[in-house]
Design an enzyme around this catalytic site. Structure first.
Site, PDB file in Angstrom:
ATOM      1  N   ASP A  13      -9.517   4.667  -4.510  1.00 11.24           N
ATOM      2  CA  ASP A  13      -8.435   5.153  -5.369  1.00 11.24           C
ATOM      3  C   ASP A  13      -8.968   5.108  -6.803  1.00 11.24           C
ATOM      4  O   ASP A  13      -9.657   6.020  -7.237  1.00 11.24           O
ATOM      5  CB  ASP A  13      -7.220   4.249  -5.130  1.00 11.24           C
ATOM      6  CG  ASP A  13      -5.965   4.710  -5.843  1.00 11.24           C
ATOM      7  OD1 ASP A  13      -5.992   5.780  -6.463  1.00 11.24           O
ATOM      8  OD2 ASP A  13      -4.950   3.999  -5.791  1.00 11.24           O
TER       9      ASP A  13
ATOM     10  N   LYS B   8      -9.646   9.544  -3.385  1.00  9.10           N
ATOM     11  CA  LYS B   8      -8.728  10.223  -4.313  1.00  9.10           C
ATOM     12  C   LYS B   8      -9.519  10.489  -5.587  1.00  9.10           C
ATOM     13  O   LYS B   8      -9.442   9.716  -6.542  1.00  9.10           O
ATOM     14  CB  LYS B   8      -7.538   9.321  -4.631  1.00  9.10           C
ATOM     15  CG  LYS B   8      -6.640   9.018  -3.454  1.00  9.10           C
ATOM     16  CD  LYS B   8      -5.444   8.207  -3.953  1.00  9.10           C
ATOM     17  CE  LYS B   8      -4.759   7.477  -2.832  1.00  9.10           C
ATOM     18  NZ  LYS B   8      -3.745   6.525  -3.320  1.00  9.10           N
TER      19      LYS B   8
ATOM     20  N   VAL C  47      -1.040   7.065   0.575  1.00  7.51           N
ATOM     21  CA  VAL C  47      -1.085   7.424   1.996  1.00  7.51           C
ATOM     22  C   VAL C  47      -1.129   6.176   2.875  1.00  7.51           C
ATOM     23  O   VAL C  47      -1.556   5.111   2.428  1.00  7.51           O
ATOM     24  CB  VAL C  47      -2.303   8.327   2.315  1.00  7.51           C
ATOM     25  CG1 VAL C  47      -2.169   9.680   1.641  1.00  7.51           C
ATOM     26  CG2 VAL C  47      -3.610   7.655   1.896  1.00  7.51           C
TER      27      VAL C  47
HETATM   28  P1  IMP Z   1      -8.882   0.950  -5.787  1.00  9.89           P
HETATM   29  O1  IMP Z   1      -9.436  -0.365  -6.235  1.00  9.89           O
HETATM   30  O2  IMP Z   1      -7.855   1.478  -6.757  1.00  9.89           O
HETATM   31  O3  IMP Z   1      -9.946   1.980  -5.490  1.00  9.89           O
HETATM   32  O4  IMP Z   1      -8.045   0.691  -4.484  1.00  9.89           O
HETATM   33  C1  IMP Z   1      -8.658   0.406  -3.298  1.00  9.89           C
HETATM   34  C2  IMP Z   1      -7.779  -0.377  -2.361  1.00  9.89           C
HETATM   35  O5  IMP Z   1      -6.382  -0.196  -2.645  1.00  9.89           O
HETATM   36  C3  IMP Z   1      -7.997   0.151  -0.959  1.00  9.89           C
HETATM   37  O6  IMP Z   1      -9.020  -0.575  -0.311  1.00  9.89           O
HETATM   38  C4  IMP Z   1      -6.631   0.004  -0.343  1.00  9.89           C
HETATM   39  O7  IMP Z   1      -6.489  -1.283   0.218  1.00  9.89           O
HETATM   40  C5  IMP Z   1      -5.658   0.145  -1.487  1.00  9.89           C
HETATM   41  N1  IMP Z   1      -5.168   1.528  -1.613  1.00  9.89           N
HETATM   42  C6  IMP Z   1      -5.474   2.430  -2.573  1.00  9.89           C
HETATM   43  N2  IMP Z   1      -4.842   3.590  -2.390  1.00  9.89           N
HETATM   44  C7  IMP Z   1      -4.113   3.437  -1.254  1.00  9.89           C
HETATM   45  C8  IMP Z   1      -3.245   4.317  -0.524  1.00  9.89           C
HETATM   46  O8  IMP Z   1      -2.997   5.495  -0.844  1.00  9.89           O
HETATM   47  N3  IMP Z   1      -2.687   3.785   0.601  1.00  9.89           N
HETATM   48  C9  IMP Z   1      -2.908   2.506   1.016  1.00  9.89           C
HETATM   49  N4  IMP Z   1      -3.719   1.663   0.363  1.00  9.89           N
HETATM   50  C10 IMP Z   1      -4.314   2.127  -0.762  1.00  9.89           C
END
Ligand code: IMP
Ligand code: MG
Length: 205
Positions: free
Chosen positions: A127, A155, A177
């Site tokens: 994300d 994303k 999602v």
């Molecule tokens: P980031 O650190 O923002 O890249 O987020 C990564 C972590 O957040 C992932 O390993 C997921 O556990 C959670 N996450 C991010 N986006 C989503 C989503 O759309 N659905 C469910 N979990 C998400």
């Protein structure tokens, strides 16, 4: 249901039977299926073939990030025709149920030393990229031979730090999602597809 047969009963496709058995309590919360089970499985076959080719002659260590990557690890690894080893890390990102803060706590560390190993980190979703960024820094400090990333979902519009993702399943829009390992408030991980939730589902959680 007969094991190995293509029907679950007279005229009932296996897929429909599975949804009825596991998912009925969730179905009313689903807004839209973004990626179907068949699309996921077809893409994993492609990624597995690519990884098999890229790592030919080596014995990579697959590192899954729990909990989200458990399903991806199981399905993807069956398409990698190499002498694989497995390890898992469990991390928790501080933040709200649908946003990460980038501050990551390691709840379970690797069981194995990774110095000199060909490590392939398997993530459910990227994300902001903050969780992965933290994990890569952490793993790099242990001096693996190589370190690459395979993520089911990305994303791209949300990414806040530059990252080099070697294998990506699907690029998706910046929506929250669930399914195929991904949760909202720990639910929906067992869905075989990736979907969005109705607004009411968040309100209830
Ligand atoms: P980031 O650190 O923002 O890249 O987020 C990564 C972590 O957040 C992932 O390993 C997921 O556990 C959670 N996450 C991010 N986006 C989503 C989503 O759309 N659905 C469910 N979990 C998400
Ligand atoms: Mg989560």
């Amino acid at each position: 249901m007969e094991i190995g047969s293509v029907t679950a009963g007279p005229g009932v496709p296996v897929c429909a039977a599975r949804l009825a058995a596991h998912v009925s309590e969730y179905e009313s919360d689903i807004e839209r299926i973004l990626i179907t089970e068949a699309e996921i499985q077809a893409r994993l076959a492609e990624l597995g073939a690519q990884i098999t080719e890229d790592y030919a002659g080596r014995d990579p260590l697959l590192v899954g990030v729990l909990k989200g990557a458990f399903m991806l690890m199981a399905d993807l690894s069956r398409h990698i025709h190499l002498p694989l080893e497995f390890d898992f890390m469990a991390v928790s990102s501080y933040g709200s149920a649908t946003r990460t803060s980038g501050v990551v706590r390691i709840l379970k560390d690797l069981d194995h030393e990774i110095q000199g190993r060909d490590v392939l980190l398997v993530e459910d979703i990227i994300d902001s990229g903050l969780t992965l960024n933290y994990l890569l820094k952490n793993l790099r400090s242990r001096k693996p031979g190589t370190l690459e990333v395979c993520a089911l979902l990305h994303k791209t519009e949300m990414q806040r730090v530059p990252l080099d993702i070697r294998y990506t399943g699907f690029e998706i829009p910046p929506e929250f999602v669930i399914g195929y390992g991904l949760d909202y408030a720990e639910r929906f991980r067992n869905l075989p597809y990736v979907a969005t939730l109705k607004r009411e589902a968040y309100a209830a959680g």
